[in-house]
Design an enzyme around this catalytic site. Structure first.
Site, PDB file in Angstrom:
ATOM      1  N   GLY A 177      12.385 -14.092 -13.873  1.00 43.11           N
ATOM      2  CA  GLY A 177      13.527 -13.256 -13.839  1.00 43.11           C
ATOM      3  C   GLY A 177      13.628 -12.486 -12.270  1.00 43.11           C
ATOM      4  O   GLY A 177      14.660 -11.586 -12.249  1.00 43.11           O
ATOM      5  N   GLY A 206      14.638 -14.477  -9.823  1.00 37.67           N
ATOM      6  CA  GLY A 206      15.881 -15.024  -9.219  1.00 37.67           C
ATOM      7  C   GLY A 206      15.403 -16.442  -8.713  1.00 37.67           C
ATOM      8  O   GLY A 206      16.095 -16.660  -7.489  1.00 37.67           O
ATOM      9  N   LYS A 207      14.480 -17.279  -8.922  1.00 36.46           N
ATOM     10  CA  LYS A 207      14.103 -18.497  -8.295  1.00 36.46           C
ATOM     11  C   LYS A 207      15.301 -19.449  -8.849  1.00 36.46           C
ATOM     12  O   LYS A 207      15.601 -20.308  -7.634  1.00 36.46           O
ATOM     13  CB  LYS A 207      12.905 -18.895  -9.352  1.00 36.46           C
ATOM     14  CG  LYS A 207      11.388 -18.284  -9.238  1.00 36.46           C
ATOM     15  CD  LYS A 207      10.410 -18.741  -9.837  1.00 36.46           C
ATOM     16  CE  LYS A 207      10.412 -19.188 -11.308  1.00 36.46           C
ATOM     17  NZ  LYS A 207      10.600 -17.772 -12.139  1.00 36.46           N
ATOM     18  N   THR A 208      15.834 -19.514  -9.840  1.00 36.76           N
ATOM     19  CA  THR A 208      16.743 -20.647 -10.202  1.00 36.76           C
ATOM     20  C   THR A 208      18.167 -19.994  -9.123  1.00 36.76           C
ATOM     21  O   THR A 208      18.776 -20.989  -8.552  1.00 36.76           O
ATOM     22  CB  THR A 208      17.469 -20.393 -11.402  1.00 36.76           C
ATOM     23  OG1 THR A 208      16.126 -20.931 -12.406  1.00 36.76           O
ATOM     24  CG2 THR A 208      18.441 -21.544 -11.891  1.00 36.76           C
ATOM     25  N   SER A 209      18.484 -18.979  -9.220  1.00 34.63           N
ATOM     26  CA  SER A 209      19.623 -18.409  -8.290  1.00 34.63           C
ATOM     27  C   SER A 209      19.310 -18.789  -6.718  1.00 34.63           C
ATOM     28  O   SER A 209      20.419 -19.390  -6.171  1.00 34.63           O
ATOM     29  CB  SER A 209      19.898 -16.720  -8.394  1.00 34.63           C
ATOM     30  OG  SER A 209      20.072 -16.386  -9.562  1.00 34.63           O
ATOM     31  N   THR A 241      20.179 -14.659 -17.379  1.00 30.95           N
ATOM     32  CA  THR A 241      19.180 -15.638 -17.630  1.00 30.95           C
ATOM     33  C   THR A 241      18.200 -14.838 -19.103  1.00 30.95           C
ATOM     34  O   THR A 241      17.615 -15.422 -19.871  1.00 30.95           O
ATOM     35  CB  THR A 241      18.186 -15.669 -16.431  1.00 30.95           C
ATOM     36  OG1 THR A 241      19.249 -16.421 -15.416  1.00 30.95           O
ATOM     37  CG2 THR A 241      17.150 -16.653 -16.627  1.00 30.95           C
ATOM     38  N   ASP A 257      11.865 -25.577 -15.633  1.00 28.51           N
ATOM     39  CA  ASP A 257      11.643 -24.168 -16.170  1.00 28.51           C
ATOM     40  C   ASP A 257      12.116 -24.473 -17.862  1.00 28.51           C
ATOM     41  O   ASP A 257      13.427 -24.775 -17.831  1.00 28.51           O
ATOM     42  CB  ASP A 257      12.431 -23.265 -15.413  1.00 28.51           C
ATOM     43  CG  ASP A 257      12.370 -22.081 -16.220  1.00 28.51           C
ATOM     44  OD1 ASP A 257      11.591 -21.808 -17.146  1.00 28.51           O
ATOM     45  OD2 ASP A 257      12.640 -20.984 -15.539  1.00 28.51           O
TER      46      ASP A 257
END
Length: 640
Positions: A16, A18-21, A552, A43
């Site tokens: 949560g 913000g790694k993907t963002s 997410t 992930d």
């Protein structure tokens, strides 16, 4: 742009944050600059499809609206299933079906899933060592370790057909592309890297020792081999090849997790690390006390971050008034925040941002309707506030005079920080904690002591590292967990479970125990009620999915709900925690974020649950105490 760009970039951190963002924004920016980029997600809760607005599968897919960006999603569960197929295929017809079924069960834990995902991941790390260009980006041709040249990073991928044939050791490399940069939106765990470094992991020890390590399986099931694994790890340790970006929100728990990951990776030689602080809030309305308090809390968290993180090169990314979904929004990540545009958009927008969901008082009323005992579990992705919700619910129940026992299985939980001083608790409230670390340590020592006389030192090292897996922890805490369930026959028991992946494994362990009890029971199965049966009883167990109103966490909670339903467990309701739309605000940025919440809350109510409750975003240091003593209307009034 990011401070350092090497051929391989890893983004890691608590769920949560913000790694993907940030990974997607970096990939898109680099591709816009002309680099050929491959973005890889390992992930299990990946939402690349939502972020990139492209249907990302386990095959390399060009991202719509770009020319140089490609993405692939490695599904860990799918990788684990294929891994089990390769491990058991050679034994079909040689062993009885029940023995093969037992072997598959032994290879069904979290550790096996991690290893299988990492096995897939190694296919995208080249053997050729790239030399970075002036700004650190590998472009054009490079030189490998043997003095040869490589035109680009060659990422090889098995096709679906070759992977699902179940042939142990088959490579099936039919996809072969060159990329300047490969970006991963997560990183392998230290446990996986340590386990595969042990020589016994690659020997025939496992094949010939059924009582040995259970999560790795025969090395013949791995697509890679020991030599390739060593080359891949060497690439990860090479600071000219790999950069690890530790991502965190300006929150104590997220920073603590980043520090733990940093230390673990440093111990394994992955020293080229950078720190990214995501979602730092700078108030636009200097008269909004709520906004000012939010900034104060973020500044305090950053000032108190572990010293080892302070030593890293750091970049800070502001909280934006919208969720980072879609290419246009992703392209704003590395641009300064435009406060005047936000104020202008706010002045033109509707003031209707507040939701009218029932709050925690209504939740307690509904939980206790016709009941004076039972099991209440708060579940959800890490970082959504399960501990806070469990503590607030327990306090509220106790304040109403019900006997309540609050316990947690979350390794990161500090329940007393949320519940308040023990000498000030309601008399009907007791607190316990299932300490996963201690339970696991005791379990490991018992197993090691029982095997020490029959194993070599090398094989004992493998067994010990194998037992460091999350699977062992789930098994070790199960006995205490089941005791808590049985207490709920005479009082309310509130359990704060671990983050989503651990929770699923915990319930799977419970389910396996249930099946084993029924198989070995001398009593009539119709007269028995196991812990798993209690979880399936909607009158006894009320499972609450906790999320925050962002895409997410909602997607992850929906996946958890689907998994629970497949196990015959129906969640009782959802809690939308940290909801800005349930809070009185004047800051234009926060108001716009509150507006963005509304359709997400409508989606939850429409698609996922009939019982949805909203909990406001609070800035109190003891959130559970604040929530348990203040109803929703008072919270809103307090912000006026």
């Amino acid at each position: 742009m990011l401070q350092e760009i090497t051929p391989y970039l890893f983004f890691t951190g608590k769920g949560g944050v913000g790694k993907t963002s940030l990974a997607c924004a970096a990939a898109l920016t680099l591709s816009d600059e002309g680099k050929r980029v491959l973005l890889i997600s390992t992930d299990p809760a990946s939402n690349l499809k939502e972020v990139l607005e492209t249907d990302i599968t386990d095959n390399v897919t060009p991202v719509s609206g770009t020319t140089n960006l490609f993405a692939v999603n490695i599904d860990p569960e799918q990788a684990a299933e294929e891994y089990r197929n390769r491990a058991t295929a050679p034994l079909q017809g040689l062993l009885p079906d029940h023995e093969i079924a037992k072997m598959r069960e032994e290879l069904s834990g979290a550790c096996t899933t991690e290893i299988a995902a990492f096995d897939e991941f190694t296919r995208y790390v080249t053997d050729g060592k790239k030399q970075p260009s002036g700004n650190g980006v590998a472009a054009g041709s490079g030189t490998d370790a043997d003095g040869g040249t490589t035109k680009g990073i060659r990422a090889s991928q098995d096709t679906r057909a070759s992977r699902t044939e179940g042939k142990a050791g088959s490579t099936g490399e039919e996809f072969d592309e060159e990329f300047d940069i490969v970006i991963f939106d997560t990183a392998p765990t230290g446990h996986t890297l340590r386990l595969l470094e042990l020589p016994a992991a690659w020997s025939d020890y496992i094949e010939h020792n059924p009582d040995g390590a259970s999560c790795i399986g025969p090395s013949s099931a791995l697509k890679t081999n020991k030599e390739r694994y060593e080359r891949v790890v060497a690439r990860l340790r090479d600071p000219q090849s790999t950069t690890v970006y530790l991502v965190s929100r300006p929150e104590p728990s997220a920073l603590k997790e980043a520090d733990r990951s940093s230390a673990e990776l440093r111990e394994l030689g992955l020293n080229n690390q950078r720190m990214l602080i995501n979602g730092y809030f700078e108030p636009l309305d200097k008269q909004d006390p709520f906004a000012l308090k939010m900034k104060e809390m973020a500044d305090q968290a950053l000032a108190g971050m572990p010293g080892s993180l302070k030593e890293l090169a750091m970049q800070t990314f502001p909280l934006r008034p919208y969720n980072l979904l879609g290419l246009d929004r992703l392209r704003t990540v590395f641009q300064p925040l435009d406060g005047s545009a936000i104020r202008s958009a706010h002045s033109e927008a509707s003031e209707e941002y507040q939701s009218d969901l029932p709050g925690i008082d209504e939740l307690i009323r509904d939980l206790t309707a016709g009941m004076d005992h039972g099991l209440i579990m708060t579940m959800g992705k890490g970082g959504v506030g399960k501990t806070v919700m469990a503590a607030a619910i327990a306090r509220k129940l106790a304040q109403k005079g019900y006997p309540v026992h609050l316990t947690t299985t979350d390794p990161a939980a500090h329940i007393e920080d949320q519940i308040g001083p023990l000498d000030q608790l309601p008399e009907t409230l007791t607190i316990g904690r299932i300490d996963p670390k201690k339970e696991k340590e005791d379990y490991i020592e018992r197993v090691i002591n029982s095997k020490s006389g029959s194993m070599s030192e090398e094989n004992l090292k493998l067994l010990r590292e194998d037992l460091e897996s999350p699977c062992t922890e789930e098994v070790a805490v199960f006995q205490a967990f089941s005791k808590s369930i049985h207490q709920a026959r005479r009082k309310f028991v509130v359990i704060d479970t671990a983050p989503t992946g651990h929770t699923l494994l915990l319930l799977d362990t419970t389910g396996s125990y249930h099946r084993e009890v029924l198989r070995n029971a001398s009593l009539d199965p119709d007269r028995m009620k196991t812990p798993f049966m209690y979880l399936q009883d909607p009158d006894f167990a009320k499972l609450l999915l906790v999320t925050i109103p962002e895409t997410t966490p909602i997607t992850e909670a929906a996946k958890l709900q689907s998994d629970l339903r497949r196990a015959g467990i129906e969640p009782w309701g959802w809690i939308a925690n940290q909801s800005l739309s349930a809070t009185r605000l004047s800051d234009p940025l926060l108001r716009q974020r509150a507006v963005e919440e509304r359709p997400l809350l409508d989606l939850i109510a429409r698609n996922h649950t009939e019982n949805l409750y909203g909990v406001p975003f609070t800035t109190s240091e003891h959130i559970a105490i604040y929530l348990s003593e203040t109803d929703r209307q008072a919270v809103i009034h307090d912000r006026m």
